[in-house]
Design a protein around this motif. Structure first.
Motif, mmCIF file in Angstrom:
data_model
loop_
_atom_site.group_PDB
_atom_site.id
_atom_site.type_symbol
_atom_site.label_atom_id
_atom_site.label_comp_id
_atom_site.label_asym_id
_atom_site.label_seq_id
_atom_site.Cartn_x
_atom_site.Cartn_y
_atom_site.Cartn_z
ATOM 1 N N ALA A 244 0.839 -1.203 0.000
ATOM 2 C CA ALA A 244 0.000 0.000 0.000
ATOM 3 C C ALA A 244 0.871 1.249 0.000
ATOM 4 O O ALA A 244 1.843 1.332 0.748
ATOM 5 N N PHE A 245 0.511 2.209 -0.842
ATOM 6 C CA PHE A 245 1.250 3.476 -0.915
ATOM 7 C C PHE A 245 0.988 4.313 0.342
ATOM 8 O O PHE A 245 -0.140 4.330 0.859
ATOM 9 N N PRO A 246 1.987 5.050 0.811
ATOM 10 C CA PRO A 246 1.766 5.943 1.953
ATOM 11 C C PRO A 246 1.162 7.273 1.509
ATOM 12 O O PRO A 246 1.416 7.746 0.398
ATOM 13 N N ASP A 247 0.379 7.862 2.394
ATOM 14 C CA ASP A 247 -0.139 9.210 2.136
ATOM 15 C C ASP A 247 0.911 10.249 2.486
ATOM 16 O O ASP A 247 1.795 10.013 3.328
ATOM 17 N N ASP A 248 0.810 11.404 1.829
ATOM 18 C CA ASP A 248 1.624 12.571 2.148
ATOM 19 C C ASP A 248 0.779 13.487 3.038
ATOM 20 O O ASP A 248 -0.298 13.929 2.618
ATOM 21 N N PRO A 249 1.207 13.749 4.299
ATOM 22 C CA PRO A 249 0.407 14.603 5.190
ATOM 23 C C PRO A 249 0.084 15.967 4.605
ATOM 24 O O PRO A 249 -0.879 16.617 5.031
ATOM 25 N N ASN A 250 0.871 16.393 3.603
ATOM 26 C CA ASN A 250 0.629 17.691 2.980
ATOM 27 C C ASN A 250 -0.332 17.600 1.788
ATOM 28 O O ASN A 250 -0.606 18.599 1.140
ATOM 29 N N LYS A 251 -0.794 16.359 1.498
ATOM 30 C CA LYS A 251 -1.715 16.166 0.372
ATOM 31 C C LYS A 251 -2.900 15.321 0.833
ATOM 32 O O LYS A 251 -3.091 14.196 0.386
ATOM 33 N N MET A 252 -3.679 15.907 1.735
ATOM 34 C CA MET A 252 -4.783 15.154 2.334
ATOM 35 C C MET A 252 -6.151 15.673 1.882
ATOM 36 O O MET A 252 -7.173 15.399 2.517
ATOM 37 N N THR A 253 -6.178 16.397 0.775
ATOM 38 C CA THR A 253 -7.458 16.853 0.237
ATOM 39 C C THR A 253 -8.094 15.730 -0.571
ATOM 40 O O THR A 253 -7.452 14.719 -0.882
ATOM 41 N N VAL A 254 -9.330 15.917 -0.949
ATOM 42 C CA VAL A 254 -10.052 14.904 -1.708
ATOM 43 C C VAL A 254 -9.389 14.631 -3.057
ATOM 44 O O VAL A 254 -9.574 13.569 -3.653
ATOM 45 N N ALA A 255 -8.588 15.587 -3.539
ATOM 46 C CA ALA A 255 -7.949 15.420 -4.853
ATOM 47 C C ALA A 255 -6.741 14.490 -4.807
ATOM 48 O O ALA A 255 -6.353 13.948 -5.840
ATOM 49 N N ASP A 256 -6.139 14.317 -3.635
ATOM 50 C CA ASP A 256 -4.879 13.574 -3.563
ATOM 51 C C ASP A 256 -4.804 12.527 -2.449
ATOM 52 O O ASP A 256 -3.818 11.804 -2.356
ATOM 53 N N ARG A 257 -5.804 12.436 -1.603
ATOM 54 C CA ARG A 257 -5.725 11.514 -0.476
ATOM 55 C C ARG A 257 -5.882 10.070 -0.957
ATOM 56 O O ARG A 257 -6.780 9.763 -1.735
ATOM 57 N N ARG A 258 -5.004 9.183 -0.468
ATOM 58 C CA ARG A 258 -4.996 7.798 -0.926
ATOM 59 C C ARG A 258 -5.899 6.886 -0.083
ATOM 60 O O ARG A 258 -6.619 6.051 -0.604
ATOM 61 N N ASP A 259 -5.744 6.955 1.235
ATOM 62 C CA ASP A 259 -6.422 6.051 2.168
ATOM 63 C C ASP A 259 -6.012 4.585 1.958
ATOM 64 O O ASP A 259 -6.739 3.662 2.344
ATOM 65 N N SER A 260 -4.856 4.354 1.348
ATOM 66 C CA SER A 260 -4.361 2.985 1.157
ATOM 67 C C SER A 260 -4.085 2.300 2.490
ATOM 68 O O SER A 260 -4.166 1.069 2.603
ATOM 69 N N PHE A 261 -3.729 3.080 3.487
ATOM 70 C CA PHE A 261 -3.503 2.595 4.847
ATOM 71 C C PHE A 261 -4.710 1.777 5.307
ATOM 72 O O PHE A 261 -4.584 0.674 5.846
#
Length: 489
Positions: free
Chosen positions: A109-126
């Motif tokens: 699973a890819f990690p999220d970037d805490p600086n990219k947590m908007t609906v446009a870039d958030r992964r939620d792969s965690f």
């Protein structure tokens, strides 16, 4: 059958969930493919022309992925499920189920970037990884995990995960339809190496037998000038220093080796175990150690004393590492150090694990030039059958390097295959003896020795100059279904 060094082919499933950012599936797929290429994997994957960004989202996508994997089922050694975003857990599980593959599966699973947590870039792969694993568990599909819950595919951590998973895949594929030859009967005084052919057969490992009388009969019909004999003799003389060994003994070894090679080729065998005493010495006049060493060094493991379960362990280590394995005895204590012991065999150890001239120079006097491997006679058996009948053993010291040890055993009373695995290091501690030998340090060795004795394991153990315990444990315990104890430091 694929060789231990043949590249691993992975089926790739790119997870994607419709209401998550689809561009993450596109970029994630490109990143994963780049890393897999860099790490030497072949990949079977849906293309962006077949599904959205080559990902698996819909019911139809799962069928396309399953059909693709079916067409390449003889090539695929394992499956990587990558989650650039949450992923559709059901379609991932459906694709695997419908493919009919029975291979190891790794979930990343890819990690999220805490600086990219908007609906446009958030992964939620965690979170998505937990859902994917939950569904695979429901479907009864076995799977492996990365060391970190979410991990950047380009990181060293994930590359190490891939290396471990490749070892798992090579072990599992190596044991599919494996065929091992046993040459001769178990030495009468050696109940230790009894094993169950039926339990091995249930795991996909077949055993073919050849009586020594048939070997000797074939040798009698073999002319000394036959090309296969001359080629084998030349191979032996190239392989190890033979000064002082009678030419007649070398010729006998060559003929024995030529017959065994032909039989293994005819019956499609990739490993063996040999009755190396005492009928061989009494009725033929050599020991087969050099010939077994040559096979093991060529990644065709060959164990002593018809120890087929030992051969299986040698195979697993060779599959995992791509390096030759040896069979040795846990043989002696080393002084009063509780974590050190002497490993030994007579020996048939592969040449590449012995010390070389450069090792002697680097050791600064701790090891000697006479630790370098040479052919000699077998000192133990010579006392009963005569020195002249025991030439062919390889004597020398094993290199001071990290190693993995493994013992596989058929637990006939409980109808299962069991094993233990762990890692240690070979040292340059002073020792001089005969045969093939070395001093090892194993963390908590006394606990391991208690485990071996309490559970009735054999004194033989396979070893490999690599660190692959994690891959071996995962492959044997999870995918082969063998109860495997991992002795950790």
């Amino acid at each position: 059958m694929k060789s231990a060094t043949q590249p691993v082919t992975l089926g790739l499933i790119v997870g994607n969930r419709g209401f998550f950012p689809a561009h993450l599936a596109e970029s994630g797929r490109k990143t994963i493919l780049k890393v897999l290429e860099e790490e030497g994997f072949r990949v079977i994957a849906l293309s962006p022309e077949e599904t959205l960004y080559g990902s698996v989202v819909t019911h139809a996508d799962a069928h396309k992925c399953a059909d693709l994997f079916k067409r390449h089922r003889d090539e695929i050694d394992g499956v990587l499920v990558t989650l650039p975003n949450f992923g559709e857990e059901r379609t991932i599980a459906d694709a695997l189920r419908w493919s009919g593959l029975n291979v190891p599966v790794l979930i990343q699973a890819f990690p999220d970037d805490p600086n990219k947590m908007t609906v446009a870039d958030r992964r939620d792969s965690f979170c998505g990884k937990m859902s994917a694993c939950n569904n695979l568990r429901q479907y009864g599909i076995k799977y492996s995990l990365t060391t970190l819950h979410t991990v950047d595919p380009e990181s060293d951590s994930f590359r190490q995960d891939l290396a471990r998973f490749a070892g798992v895949c090579r072990i599992v594929r190596g044991f599919k339809n494996a065929r091992i030859g046993v040459i001769g009967a178990r030495p009468a005084a050696f109940n230790t190496v009894r094993f169950s052919e039926k339990l091995l057969e249930r795991s996909g490992i077949s055993v073919e037998t050849l009586d020594l009388s048939e070997v000797f009969g074939r040798i009698q019909r073999l002319d000394n000038e036959a090309s296969i004999v001359k080629e084998k003799l030349a191979q032996i003389e190239r392989y190890v220093q033979t000064a002082g060994v009678p030419q007649e003994s070398l010729l006998r070894m060559a003929k024995f080796g030529a017959v065994v090679d032909e039989w293994m080729k005819e019956t499609e065998l990739t490993a063996s175990a040999v009755q190396c005493w005492t009928a061989m010495e009494e009725y033929y006049g050599v020991v087969p150690c050099t010939l077994m060493s040559i096979m093991s060094d060529s990644l065709m493991p060959s164990a002593c004393e018809t120890d087929i379960a030992g051969t299986v362990a040698m195979m697993a280590l060779a599959f995992a590492s791509g390096k030759p394995s040896a069979i040795v005895d846990w043989n002696n204590n080393y002084g009063d150090d509780p974590d050190k012991a002497i490993i030994f065999h007579c020996s048939n150890l592969p040449k590449s694990i012995f010390v070389e001239e450069k090792d002697v120079q680097a050791a600064g006097g701790l090891i000697r030039a006479d630790d370098i491997a040479v052919m000699d006679f077998q000192e133990i058996i010579a006392g009963s059958v005569g020195k002249e009948n025991t030439f062919g053993t390889i004597v020398g010291r094993v290199k001071a390097e990290p190693f993995t040890y493994l013992r596989v055993s058929t637990d006939d009373l409980n109808g299962r295959i069991v094993a233990y695995v762990g890692e240690g290091e070979l040292t340059n501690d002073p020792i001089k003896t005969f045969g093939g030998y070395g001093v090892v340090r194993v963390p908590r060795l006394q606990e391991l020795l208690h485990y071996i004795c309490e559970n009735g394991f054999e004194h033989h153990v396979a070893m490999n100059l690599s660190q692959v315990a994690a891959a071996v444990h995962e492959a044997l315990n999870k995918y082969m279904g063998w109860s495997t104890y991992w002795h950790k430091g």
